[in-house]
Design a protein around this motif. Sequence first.
Motif, PDB file in Angstrom:
ATOM      1  N   GLY A  40      15.052  26.821  -6.749  1.00 44.15           N
ATOM      2  CA  GLY A  40      15.986  27.941  -6.810  1.00 44.15           C
ATOM      3  C   GLY A  40      15.360  29.181  -7.419  1.00 44.15           C
ATOM      4  N   VAL A  41      14.495  28.966  -8.424  1.00 51.00           N
ATOM      5  CA  VAL A  41      13.811  30.099  -9.068  1.00 51.00           C
ATOM      6  C   VAL A  41      12.901  30.799  -8.060  1.00 51.00           C
ATOM      7  CG1 VAL A  41      12.181  30.778 -10.885  1.00 51.00           C
ATOM      8  CG2 VAL A  41      13.939  29.080 -11.376  1.00 51.00           C
ATOM      9  N   ILE A  42      12.188  30.008  -7.241  1.00 53.31           N
ATOM     10  CA  ILE A  42      11.302  30.597  -6.226  1.00 53.31           C
ATOM     11  C   ILE A  42      12.124  31.438  -5.241  1.00 53.31           C
ATOM     12  CG2 ILE A  42       9.829  30.039  -4.229  1.00 53.31           C
ATOM     13  CD1 ILE A  42       8.794  27.612  -5.866  1.00 53.31           C
ATOM     14  N   LEU A  43      13.243  30.884  -4.763  1.00 54.35           N
ATOM     15  CA  LEU A  43      14.093  31.618  -3.822  1.00 54.35           C
ATOM     16  C   LEU A  43      14.626  32.900  -4.465  1.00 54.35           C
ATOM     17  CD1 LEU A  43      15.425  31.719  -1.045  1.00 54.35           C
ATOM     18  CD2 LEU A  43      17.264  30.269  -1.894  1.00 54.35           C
ATOM     19  N   LEU A  44      15.023  32.803  -5.738  1.00 56.37           N
ATOM     20  CA  LEU A  44      15.598  33.962  -6.431  1.00 56.37           C
ATOM     21  C   LEU A  44      14.549  35.054  -6.675  1.00 56.37           C
ATOM     22  CD1 LEU A  44      18.489  34.554  -7.751  1.00 56.37           C
ATOM     23  CD2 LEU A  44      17.205  34.439  -9.884  1.00 56.37           C
ATOM     24  N   ASN A  59      16.859  42.654   3.843  1.00 54.00           N
ATOM     25  CA  ASN A  59      17.828  42.075   4.775  1.00 54.00           C
ATOM     26  C   ASN A  59      17.402  40.689   5.241  1.00 54.00           C
ATOM     27  OD1 ASN A  59      19.518  44.262   4.607  1.00 54.00           O
ATOM     28  ND2 ASN A  59      18.596  45.320   6.363  1.00 54.00           N
ATOM     29  N   PHE A  60      16.091  40.533   5.450  1.00 60.48           N
ATOM     30  CA  PHE A  60      15.552  39.240   5.898  1.00 60.48           C
ATOM     31  C   PHE A  60      15.752  38.162   4.826  1.00 60.48           C
ATOM     32  CE2 PHE A  60      11.565  36.592   5.863  1.00 60.48           C
ATOM     33  CZ  PHE A  60      11.940  35.740   6.890  1.00 60.48           C
ATOM     34  N   VAL A  61      15.296  38.447   3.597  1.00 60.59           N
ATOM     35  CA  VAL A  61      15.379  37.440   2.520  1.00 60.59           C
ATOM     36  C   VAL A  61      16.830  37.248   2.069  1.00 60.59           C
ATOM     37  CG1 VAL A  61      14.562  36.774   0.224  1.00 60.59           C
ATOM     38  CG2 VAL A  61      13.026  37.965   1.781  1.00 60.59           C
ATOM     39  N   ASN A  62      17.584  38.357   2.019  1.00 59.07           N
ATOM     40  CA  ASN A  62      18.982  38.262   1.589  1.00 59.07           C
ATOM     41  C   ASN A  62      19.798  37.386   2.542  1.00 59.07           C
ATOM     42  OD1 ASN A  62      21.016  39.123  -0.330  1.00 59.07           O
ATOM     43  ND2 ASN A  62      21.930  40.263   1.355  1.00 59.07           N
ATOM     44  N   ALA A  63      19.450  37.455   3.853  1.00 61.03           N
ATOM     45  CA  ALA A  63      20.143  36.619   4.849  1.00 61.03           C
ATOM     46  C   ALA A  63      19.900  35.142   4.557  1.00 61.03           C
ATOM     47  CB  ALA A  63      19.666  36.976   6.255  1.00 61.03           C
ATOM     48  N   PHE A  69      22.261  27.664   3.609  1.00 63.24           N
ATOM     49  CA  PHE A  69      21.117  27.019   2.967  1.00 63.24           C
ATOM     50  C   PHE A  69      20.909  27.568   1.558  1.00 63.24           C
ATOM     51  CE2 PHE A  69      16.530  27.164   1.998  1.00 63.24           C
ATOM     52  CZ  PHE A  69      16.257  25.811   1.943  1.00 63.24           C
ATOM     53  N   GLY A  70      20.978  28.908   1.444  1.00 64.33           N
ATOM     54  CA  GLY A  70      20.833  29.548   0.127  1.00 64.33           C
ATOM     55  C   GLY A  70      21.935  29.120  -0.823  1.00 64.33           C
ATOM     56  N   ASP A  71      23.182  29.073  -0.286  1.00 69.72           N
ATOM     57  CA  ASP A  71      24.318  28.630  -1.100  1.00 69.72           C
ATOM     58  C   ASP A  71      24.102  27.213  -1.606  1.00 69.72           C
ATOM     59  OD1 ASP A  71      25.665  30.982  -0.911  1.00 69.72           O
ATOM     60  OD2 ASP A  71      27.015  30.352   0.712  1.00 69.72           O
ATOM     61  N   LEU A  72      23.600  26.351  -0.702  1.00 70.69           N
ATOM     62  CA  LEU A  72      23.352  24.949  -1.069  1.00 70.69           C
ATOM     63  C   LEU A  72      22.296  24.851  -2.170  1.00 70.69           C
ATOM     64  CD1 LEU A  72      23.968  21.915  -0.228  1.00 70.69           C
ATOM     65  CD2 LEU A  72      21.904  22.066   1.164  1.00 70.69           C
ATOM     66  N   VAL A  73      21.166  25.580  -1.977  1.00 72.39           N
ATOM     67  CA  VAL A  73      20.079  25.549  -2.964  1.00 72.39           C
ATOM     68  C   VAL A  73      20.569  26.070  -4.311  1.00 72.39           C
ATOM     69  CG1 VAL A  73      17.852  26.591  -3.600  1.00 72.39           C
ATOM     70  CG2 VAL A  73      18.187  25.686  -1.297  1.00 72.39           C
TER      71      VAL A  73
END
Lengths: 129, 131
Positions: A40-44, A59-63, A69-73
């Motif tokens: 999660g830290v990497i994604l954030l 826009n790409f990363v925020n999507a 998937f982001g919500d799940l992580v």
Amino acid sequence: MAEAKPVERPLSPHLQIYRPQMTSFSSIMTRITGNGIVVGVILLVWWLLAAATSPDYFNFVNAIATSWFGDLVFTLCLLGVWYHYLAGIRHLIFDTGRCLEIETAEMLGWVCVIGSVVLTLLTLIIIHL
Amino acid sequence: MRYLTDRKRAVGNGASGTGTEHHWWMSASGVALAFMIPIWLYIVGTTLGTDQQTVITTFSNPFPAILTALIVVVGMRHFAKGAEIWIEDYLHGTAAKATKIAMHSLAYVIIATALYALGKMVFIGLLLGAN
């Protein structure tokens, strides 16, 4: 000269012969959550980098970060953070020599499991207000 | 006959070679993180899902910027030093050393990237006249 032969000893913890119990489960979960959170830290941090880079990249990363998937992580990481948080406090209590009786230690394990779910739901409610 | 006295055996750095330094460091950084995490979760949770301008404005403010920097630096050091413990249980020799180096490297890359992003957002925030 006789070569010193390494003996094949079982590695600790002896998971194969261990009966599942609250104290071992809560200890292993502390490790899994502590290491899992890094996903999660990497994604954030990627999302922060994108915000500082360009509108297209954001826009790409925020999507991805706001997709299912982001919500799940992030939700799993939130649960992991709160579990690790409570388990860490439990270890600080153990370090003082308190609550080491088996029943108390097992009860504190349940506090970590149930408490992390409650705190996760509470956090989700508060940030969506 | 024992040449070492009981005291001599008890005093020193033990099998780890570093005594209780690692354990104490994990406790101290853990307490520091415990104070910061709830506030930081709120800031990140309420900023995720907003538009880019809001993200930049939020993280160019002193409190969110400094708190996020602290969380990433202290948190990633806590992660890397914590990872050493499970590595020591499951891996040995060269494999353990290589994995520890990889974990520390990953932590440092995350720290540097986050600090770069925060610094740039503070700079863009200044240009936007947010502060």
